[in-house]
Structures are given as C-alpha cells and as structure tokens.
Design a protein around this motif. Structure first.
Motif, PDB file in Angstrom:
ATOM      1  N   GLN A 228       0.872  -1.164   0.000  1.00 52.92           N
ATOM      2  CA  GLN A 228       0.000   0.000   0.000  1.00 52.92           C
ATOM      3  C   GLN A 228       0.907   1.211   0.000  1.00 52.92           C
ATOM      4  O   GLN A 228       1.896   1.249   0.735  1.00 52.92           O
ATOM      5  N   SER A 229       0.593   2.189  -0.829  1.00 51.78           N
ATOM      6  CA  SER A 229       1.560   3.265  -1.020  1.00 51.78           C
ATOM      7  C   SER A 229       0.883   4.609  -1.225  1.00 51.78           C
ATOM      8  O   SER A 229      -0.312   4.705  -1.524  1.00 51.78           O
ATOM      9  N   VAL A 230       1.684   5.652  -1.052  1.00 51.30           N
ATOM     10  CA  VAL A 230       1.293   7.021  -1.382  1.00 51.30           C
ATOM     11  C   VAL A 230       2.411   7.632  -2.212  1.00 51.30           C
ATOM     12  O   VAL A 230       3.565   7.197  -2.144  1.00 51.30           O
ATOM     13  N   ARG A 231       2.049   8.617  -3.004  1.00 56.47           N
ATOM     14  CA  ARG A 231       3.048   9.369  -3.758  1.00 56.47           C
ATOM     15  C   ARG A 231       3.130  10.767  -3.173  1.00 56.47           C
ATOM     16  O   ARG A 231       2.098  11.409  -2.957  1.00 56.47           O
ATOM     17  N   VAL A 232       4.351  11.209  -2.921  1.00 58.52           N
ATOM     18  CA  VAL A 232       4.579  12.515  -2.303  1.00 58.52           C
ATOM     19  C   VAL A 232       5.678  13.240  -3.062  1.00 58.52           C
ATOM     20  O   VAL A 232       6.376  12.658  -3.891  1.00 58.52           O
ATOM     21  N   LYS A 233       5.845  14.522  -2.762  1.00 57.98           N
ATOM     22  CA  LYS A 233       6.968  15.296  -3.292  1.00 57.98           C
ATOM     23  C   LYS A 233       8.112  15.257  -2.287  1.00 57.98           C
ATOM     24  O   LYS A 233       7.912  15.561  -1.106  1.00 57.98           O
ATOM     25  N   ASN A 234       9.299  14.891  -2.742  1.00 58.38           N
ATOM     26  CA  ASN A 234      10.482  14.834  -1.885  1.00 58.38           C
ATOM     27  C   ASN A 234      11.564  15.734  -2.475  1.00 58.38           C
ATOM     28  O   ASN A 234      11.706  15.817  -3.709  1.00 58.38           O
ATOM     29  N   PRO A 235      12.341  16.419  -1.657  1.00 56.96           N
ATOM     30  CA  PRO A 235      13.269  17.425  -2.195  1.00 56.96           C
ATOM     31  C   PRO A 235      14.414  16.832  -3.010  1.00 56.96           C
ATOM     32  O   PRO A 235      14.876  15.720  -2.758  1.00 56.96           O
ATOM     33  N   ILE A 236      14.860  17.603  -3.993  1.00 62.80           N
ATOM     34  CA  ILE A 236      16.092  17.309  -4.724  1.00 62.80           C
ATOM     35  C   ILE A 236      17.243  17.893  -3.913  1.00 62.80           C
ATOM     36  O   ILE A 236      17.132  18.994  -3.367  1.00 62.80           O
ATOM     37  N   THR A 237      18.351  17.180  -3.825  1.00 61.56           N
ATOM     38  CA  THR A 237      19.515  17.652  -3.077  1.00 61.56           C
ATOM     39  C   THR A 237      20.532  18.236  -4.063  1.00 61.56           C
ATOM     40  O   THR A 237      21.115  17.509  -4.868  1.00 61.56           O
ATOM     41  N   PHE A 238      20.704  19.559  -4.020  1.00 61.66           N
ATOM     42  CA  PHE A 238      21.607  20.259  -4.938  1.00 61.66           C
ATOM     43  C   PHE A 238      22.940  20.549  -4.252  1.00 61.66           C
ATOM     44  O   PHE A 238      22.996  20.800  -3.044  1.00 61.66           O
ATOM     45  N   PHE A 239      24.006  20.524  -5.030  1.00 59.27           N
ATOM     46  CA  PHE A 239      25.342  20.884  -4.557  1.00 59.27           C
ATOM     47  C   PHE A 239      25.952  21.893  -5.529  1.00 59.27           C
ATOM     48  O   PHE A 239      26.070  21.624  -6.724  1.00 59.27           O
ATOM     49  N   SER A 240      26.309  23.070  -5.012  1.00 55.77           N
ATOM     50  CA  SER A 240      26.959  24.128  -5.802  1.00 55.77           C
ATOM     51  C   SER A 240      26.117  24.560  -7.005  1.00 55.77           C
ATOM     52  O   SER A 240      26.642  24.837  -8.088  1.00 55.77           O
ATOM     53  N   CYS A 241      24.811  24.612  -6.807  1.00 56.94           N
ATOM     54  CA  CYS A 241      23.907  25.053  -7.878  1.00 56.94           C
ATOM     55  C   CYS A 241      23.343  26.424  -7.515  1.00 56.94           C
ATOM     56  O   CYS A 241      22.736  26.579  -6.446  1.00 56.94           O
ATOM     57  N   GLU A 242      23.557  27.392  -8.382  1.00 59.65           N
ATOM     58  CA  GLU A 242      23.163  28.763  -8.093  1.00 59.65           C
ATOM     59  C   GLU A 242      21.662  28.876  -7.826  1.00 59.65           C
ATOM     60  O   GLU A 242      20.835  28.375  -8.592  1.00 59.65           O
TER      61      GLU A 242
END
Length: 324
Positions: free
Chosen positions: A105-119
């Motif tokens: 059983q599942s849900v779909r959610v928004k999860n953050p992108i992890t950026f490195f040195s991105c303006e």
C-alpha cells in the motif's frame, strides 16, 4: 428453441443488463471516508485511515492526518487546495487504491532534490520518516545523480544504501536514458530492507560545477526528457509504502483481523492480516494491512462490507445465462 425458451433467454439478458448497471452504480458509490468527514483535498481523494477532519475521528491517528493547505498566490482567485502529510510535512500527490492484500500500500509525495553548488538552490536532504508508518519504496524508486565525473552516495544508519559514478560526455543537455550507462548521470537501486532515513552525499568539486541527486519514482522519471527538467524543480515524486503495526493497531482492527479469508464464505467481508506475500514487508513481521476479498472493492479500513466489481457482476450475469 420454442417461444417460451426465447422469452426466458431475453429475460435473463435483461437481468444481465441490470447487473451491469448496478455494478456501475455501486463501483462509484462505495464510501472512502467515515461519515461526515471530508473526502477530498483539491483533486486528491483522501480515504480512511487518512483523513482531514473536521474531527479527529476522521483519521486513524496523527500519522494519517492530512493538512489541506492553500497554495501561495498573489490573488485569492488562483488559490488551490493542496494536501500534505502533516506528520512528515510532505505534499501528498495520491493515495494508491487498496488492493486484495497481496501487495503493498503506497502514497506518492513530493520529496526534495539535493543540490550541490547550484546557483539559487538550497542543499536540502530527504525527509526523515523514522518512527512513522512510512518507508521509502524499494521497488518503485531509484536513486539518480546528475553531472559528469561524480561519485554520489546514499547513506543511512545502516551504512551506504546506494551509490553510483558517472563519466563525462562532451555534449550539451542530456537525458535520463543514459543514466544506466553512467554517462553524464548515474543511477543506483535500493536494498530490500526498511529505509526511513538517508542522506545524499557528493564530494566537493574544485571546479564548483552544479551537481544534484534525488530518489525518484520510476514512472515519474520515465516521463522526463532531459536534465534541465529536474534542475528547474525543487522536488520530485517519490513513492512511500505504508503499513500498520500489529502491536500498535491490531486491537483497533480486531473486528476484521484474521489471517485468511472469511471461512463462512461471505465475500463482502473485509479482512486484516499480517500474512503478507509481498517481499517488501518481509523485514517486519509485525506489518499488517487490511483488504477486500479478491474481486471485491471498497475501503477495508472502514470495516464495512466490500462491494462486487463490474467484472464480478457481469460474470455472475453470464453464469446465469449459461446455466439456462
């Protein structure tokens, strides 16, 4: 065939049409929430054990409470309702239909992108789900890191969870179809154990090139065309599996709890079980799900009778004619 037989056959065909109409009506009318509880936030259906309100009885407990928020907008006319899993503060995109007890059983959610040195981008780590009923789905998600000549890791309390390395190709743009080859991006896959918390690590780049990584739903990334699609986002879709712990919730659902289908043969009776065949749950023998019998549909967590699907009603009608 005499005239009486023809009349009887036509009558049974009429009965079959009625079965189809009844099935269509019932499939659309079975309840998803408790009485007097809100059933939707925006376009997202909210079935129990999830709930919005107006009372605490509308959801199982705080883990399943939905916060229906209005998105920021310069004019109230453009506001729209957006559901959030309040306990983990993640935007909720959908709750998968309850199945017959053989899967997750599942849900779909928004999860953050992890950026490195991105303006203009923050380095945000994925949400910590420890102690909640939710885990990051092993079978529906994969790990992706974008940039050339990088080494990316997913780490948790268990150590390294996943990792990948990419090489460079001197072209502009790029698409996710090359990630499995490790060209300008790379991908890794999750292990078969509970994953509720992890961090993403990419060693610093002396040149300061923008790099980013994320866990993502397979179906979501398959619809993307190139890297820029994600670079312009702050989050991506992730699938969370969820379960109930027998020790925490078994008594609440004791009315429906049993390991097998109803021995009386009542196919409309929902049941709750810890005998789950899906391998995702094998790490936790205390996991429990509720389900309708195969061929039936409804919300089993309400512990109300499930209803036959259109297919089952049609089959019953055809059997009626065949028995003629």
């Amino acid at each position: 065939m005499n005239i009486i037989s023809i009349i009887l056959l036509l009558w049974r065909i009429i009965l079959l049409s009625c079965c189809y109409g009844a099935a269509t009506t019932s499939a659309a009318s079975w309840p998803i929430a408790k009485p007097n509880c809100t059933t939707h936030c925006g376009d997202v259906a909210i079935p129990y054990p999830y709930g919005i309100g107006p009372s605490k009885d509308c959801y199982l407990d705080e883990w399943f409470q939905i916060d229906c928020r209005l998105t920021n907008s310069t004019t109230s006319a453009n506001y729209r309702q957006v559901p959030f899993l309040k306990s983990v503060d993640l935007e909720l995109l959908s709750i998968s239909p309850f199945d017959d007890g053989s899967g997750t059983q599942s849900v779909r959610v928004k999860n953050p992108i992890t950026f490195f040195s991105c303006e203009g981008k923050e380095t945000r780590q994925p949400q910590n789900l420890t102690g909640s009923p939710f885990i990051y789905s092993q079978k529906d998600n994969k790990f992706i890191a974008v940039s050339c000549d990088l080494f990316a890791l997913m780490s948790s309390d268990h150590g390294t969870v996943a990792g990948c390395r990419s090489i460079c190709r001197n072209t502009t743009g790029g698409d996710f179809g090359t990630c499995y080859e490790g060209i300008d991006c790379c991908e890794g896959f999750l292990p078969r154990y509970e994953l509720t918390n992890f961090s993403i690590e990419i060693p610093s780049d002396p040149m300061g090139h923008c790099k980013y990584a994320f866990l993502v739903d397979y179906s979501f990334v398959n619809n993307l065309t190139n890297f820029q699609d994600v670079k312009d986002m702050d989050s991506v879709t992730v699938v969370l599996d969820w379960m109930l712990n027998v020790h925490d919730y078994g008594e609440r659902f004791s009315e429906g709890f049993r390991e097998k289908s109803d021995p009386t043969g009542n196919q409309s009776t929902p049941f709750c079980t810890s005998n789950i065949s899906d391998s995702t749950y094998r790490y936790n023998w205390n996991a429990m799900i509720c389900a309708c019998q195969p061929g039936m549909e409804g919300n089993p967590y309400l512990l109300q009778p499930c209803q036959g699907t259109q297919t089952e009603s049609l089959l019953s009608g055809f059997r009626l004619i065949l028995d003629f």
